[in-house]
Write a protein that holds these residues in place. Structure first.
Motif, short mmCIF file in Angstrom:
data_model
loop_
_atom_site.label_atom_id
_atom_site.label_comp_id
_atom_site.label_asym_id
_atom_site.label_seq_id
_atom_site.Cartn_x
_atom_site.Cartn_y
_atom_site.Cartn_z
N GLY A 123 -6.59 24.10 28.29
CA GLY A 123 -5.98 24.52 29.54
C GLY A 123 -4.91 25.56 29.38
O GLY A 123 -4.53 25.95 28.27
N HIS A 124 -4.41 26.03 30.52
CA HIS A 124 -3.37 27.05 30.60
C HIS A 124 -2.16 26.46 31.33
O HIS A 124 -2.30 25.87 32.41
N HIS A 125 -0.96 26.65 30.77
CA HIS A 125 0.26 26.10 31.33
C HIS A 125 1.28 27.23 31.49
O HIS A 125 1.50 28.00 30.54
N THR A 126 1.93 27.29 32.64
CA THR A 126 2.91 28.35 32.93
C THR A 126 4.15 27.73 33.57
O THR A 126 4.03 26.86 34.45
N TRP A 127 5.32 28.21 33.15
CA TRP A 127 6.59 27.78 33.72
C TRP A 127 7.35 29.01 34.22
O TRP A 127 7.50 29.99 33.48
N LEU A 128 7.84 28.95 35.45
CA LEU A 128 8.67 30.00 36.04
C LEU A 128 10.00 29.37 36.41
O LEU A 128 10.04 28.34 37.12
N GLY A 129 11.10 29.96 35.95
CA GLY A 129 12.37 29.29 36.17
C GLY A 129 13.56 30.20 36.39
O GLY A 129 13.59 31.35 35.95
N LEU A 130 14.54 29.64 37.09
CA LEU A 130 15.86 30.24 37.26
C LEU A 130 16.88 29.29 36.62
O LEU A 130 16.78 28.08 36.76
N GLN A 131 17.85 29.86 35.92
CA GLN A 131 18.89 29.05 35.30
C GLN A 131 20.20 29.83 35.33
O GLN A 131 20.20 31.06 35.31
N GLY A 132 21.30 29.09 35.36
CA GLY A 132 22.57 29.79 35.44
C GLY A 132 23.75 28.88 35.18
O GLY A 132 23.65 27.65 35.21
N LYS A 133 24.89 29.54 34.94
CA LYS A 133 26.16 28.84 34.74
C LYS A 133 27.29 29.78 35.13
O LYS A 133 27.29 30.95 34.76
N LYS A 134 28.26 29.24 35.92
CA LYS A 134 29.37 30.05 36.39
C LYS A 134 30.65 29.21 36.44
O LYS A 134 30.63 28.05 36.86
N LYS A 135 31.75 29.83 36.00
CA LYS A 135 33.06 29.17 36.03
C LYS A 135 33.98 29.85 37.04
O LYS A 135 34.01 31.08 37.12
N TRP A 136 34.71 29.02 37.79
CA TRP A 136 35.77 29.49 38.66
C TRP A 136 37.04 28.72 38.28
O TRP A 136 37.29 27.63 38.80
N GLY A 137 37.78 29.26 37.35
CA GLY A 137 38.96 28.55 36.87
C GLY A 137 38.57 27.25 36.20
O GLY A 137 37.75 27.22 35.29
#
Length: 632
Positions: free
Chosen positions: A374-388
């Motif tokens: 079979g064929h497997h695909t992953w599409l993703g958004l990831q992030g990290k942000k600091k405010w003080g």
């Protein structure tokens, strides 16, 4: 720096020649005019005492409780980095693995065919699995011999399960890769060899892999945009064996750095693709399609006879229910057979109709593996942000797949044939004899058919952390992974899958902690039996760099769907349970750090049995010390 005490890979004695060729190529490419070679190293070791009571037994489906453990573990590893010049470095990690002394016990005793169903053992090579099977067959032969000589049946073949190994993992090289910086600013980098890879904040992949990784970091260039591009092609098994070498993985990720001084603060998008050429999904979905077949058999039998035989690959079937569904003539045959067997040694007893149907069931259902591509695909958004003092991080990942399975299909209850033979004769010899009576003209042999199925799943993670002062912080997090009952007839499966995820938000359900040894080579499904999870949690932490670290973690866990089993679903629900983890470490000397871990897991109604009873508390205690010896 790599974490030595993270999931180990299986060793191989065939590493020497590839390693020699790899090192020869690296040294051959290094100019002789390079500056003096720099070598940085660090040694890490650890001792652990472990006590577990009523732990989860991963070898059963549905999962059961009652795994006790008492013993000690020893760990040792080394990391070294050789810098030839400003353009070439060589990094290696050596580890002896986990050496365990002690014992493991199960309450109740290990179920039949447990050696085939251990999730960690399913990813062995064909040669290793054959050796394990030969050892189990030899054990069963010894059991039969002992019973024959003693004229008894007190020795059971069901006790011939996978033994507890003194040395769980032998010495191996965890990482060995060369890094080539292709420009003066080190904005272009090429890694070649065996190295750790993390994809989708560890929800898609977090393990060692052999391959090539290219990184273009424009933020390191003068007046360059805050962009970073990563392209990685690798094989998901880093051992020098054929295992995993027909399932290539391609990964591309682009990130916008929100702070050039802190690379962790970013917003990124990635796409990952894997072709399953090693029957990964087939081994993974083994308990799921077996669950479906068992339910089909039980439901069909109940509909036809009103009796439930309780088909389950982890415990004997209900012979009384099967016999109650016999015709009067076959009842007489069964009764006569049982009477004839009285007083005889096990190897001299006649195989009665109930015994034959049970053997057919185990041979055709419980010891059969579905085949997959079979064929497997992953599409993703990831992030990290600091405010003080406030930090927000997380990921959203969509999973798409197209798979083909070759699985058995059961449409009617097993046939029952009466024979006059002894247990020493094989099933083939039973089948070759002309039966004196038959209730069903068809043999109990599942029809194997190709089934196409698409997958569409989703995983979401959100974590918010508040740093109240330099020492104390609190975090609130929420995890979601789609899941549900799997069926080979469904056109779309909702189960989220990962290649080799390492989810360490808790120590028992997610198998994290100070050791975190769970090495999931091959595709991994979310939750238990693909039911996914919905998990809110809180984390309290008191931390001072290089001095002490105290964590208190508490979370609740739900499934997206209850377990589907005609035998246990009466009182089962969607609540996995609640878990509390306590972890602490304190640096006495730069080279000595005691560690402590205490875990509590309260099972929920997801694990209710047919009487509506819930298993008791799971408790684990880990006490030990870490030794660290860096280069002076």
């Amino acid at each position: 720096m790599s974490n030595l005490f993270s999931p180990p890979q299986r060793s191989s004695k065939r590493r020497s020649l590839p390693l020699f060729v790899f090192c020869w190529l690296v040294f051959g490419l290094v100019p002789s005019s390079a500056h003096a070679v720099d070598f940085v190293w660090i040694l890490q070791s650890g001792l652990r005492f472990e006590w577990m009571n009523n732990g989860i037994n991963q070898e059963t489906s549905p999962l059961t409780f009652g795994k006790d453990q008492l013993g000690a573990n020893f760990l040792f590893g080394a990391v070294g980095m050789l810098e030839f010049n400003q353009h070439v470095t060589l990094t290696g990690t050596f580890d002896v693995g986990e050496i365990s002394l002690g014992q493991q016990t199960l309450r109740p005793a290990p179920p039949r065919f447990a050696f085939l169903l251990n999730g960690f053992r399913l990813n062995l090579s064909d040669q290793e699995r054959q050796q394990q099977q030969e050892a189990t067959d030899a054990c069963k032969a010894q059991v039969r011999d002992l019973n024959q000589k003693a004229g008894t049946t007190k020795f059971l073949e069901s006790e011939c399960v996978d033994p507890f190994w003194l040395l769980l993992e032998s010495s191996f090289i965890r990482e060995l890769y060369a890094t080539f910086y292709l420009d003066a600013q080190k904005s272009l980098k090429l890694d070649v060899g065996v190295q750790n890879a993390e994809i989708g904040r560890a929800f898609v992949y977090d393990n060692y892999a052999i391959g090539i990784r290219f990184v273009s970091d424009w933020s390191k260039r003068k007046d360059g945009p805050p962009l970073k591009l990563t392209v990685h092609a690798f094989l998901p098994d880093a051992s020098w064996t054929a295992q995993g070498k027909h399932s290539p993985v391609g990964h591309a990720e682009i990130s916008w750095l929100l702070d050039k001084k802190d690379e962790e603060q970013k917003l990124g998008f990635f796409v990952t693709y894997m072709y399953d050429g090693d029957n990964y999904a087939g081994r993974l979905l083994l308990p799921l399609w077996r669950e479906e077949i068992n339910n089909k058999l039980n439901e069909s039998w109940v509909a036809q006879t009103g009796e439930n035989p309780g088909y389950n690959c982890f415990s004997p079937i209900d012979k009384t229910a099967i016999q109650a569904s016999f015709s009067a003539a076959l009842q007489r045959v069964q009764t006569a057979c049982e009477k004839n067997n009285q007083g005889k040694a096990l190897n001299q007893q006649q195989a009665c109709p109930v015994d034959i149907i049970q053997e057919h069931y185990y041979d055709q259902v419980c010891s059969t593996y579905p085949q997959s591509t079979g064929h497997h695909t992953w599409l993703g958004l990831q992030g990290k942000k600091k405010w003080g003092p406030f930090t927000l991080e997380g990921a959203a990942i969509f999973y798409l797949s197209w798979m083909r399975f070759a699985v058995p299909e059961i449409s009617k209850r097993p046939s029952i044939r009466t024979v006059t033979s002894t247990r020493r004769q094989s099933l083939e010899s039973h089948q070759s004899q002309e039966p004196s009576e038959s209730e069903d003209p068809n043999d109990f042999v599942p029809t194997v058919a190709d089934t196409n199925q698409r997958g569409f799943g989703f995983l979401g993670e959100l974590k918010a952390t508040m740093q109240w002062n330099p020492l104390f912080s609190t975090s609130a997090y929420f995890l979601y992974a789609s899941g549900g009952a799997w069926s080979n007839r469904a056109q779309v499966s909702p189960v989220f899958m990962g290649i080799a995820p390492q989810v360490r938000y808790s120590n028992i359900f997610f198998n994290g902690g100070i050791n975190a040894y769970s090495s999931r080579r091959g595709v991994d499904i979310s939750g238990l039996s693909g039911r996914g999870y919905i998990t809110p949690g809180l984390l309290f932490r008191v931390h001072k760099e290089e001095k002490f670290d105290f964590k208190l973690n508490a979370l609740l866990l739900w499934a997206n769907a209850p377990p589907v089993d005609v035998n246990v679903s009466k009182g089962a629900g969607q609540f996995y349970g609640a878990e509390i983890n306590l972890m602490a470490s304190y640096t006495i000397f730069p080279w000595l750090k005691p560690v402590l871990q205490t875990d509590f897991f309260v099972p929920g109604d997801f694990f209710n049995n047919e009487q509506g009873q819930t298993p008791g508390l799971v408790f684990r205690l880990l006490v030990g010390v870490d030794f660290i010896f860096p280069e002076k």
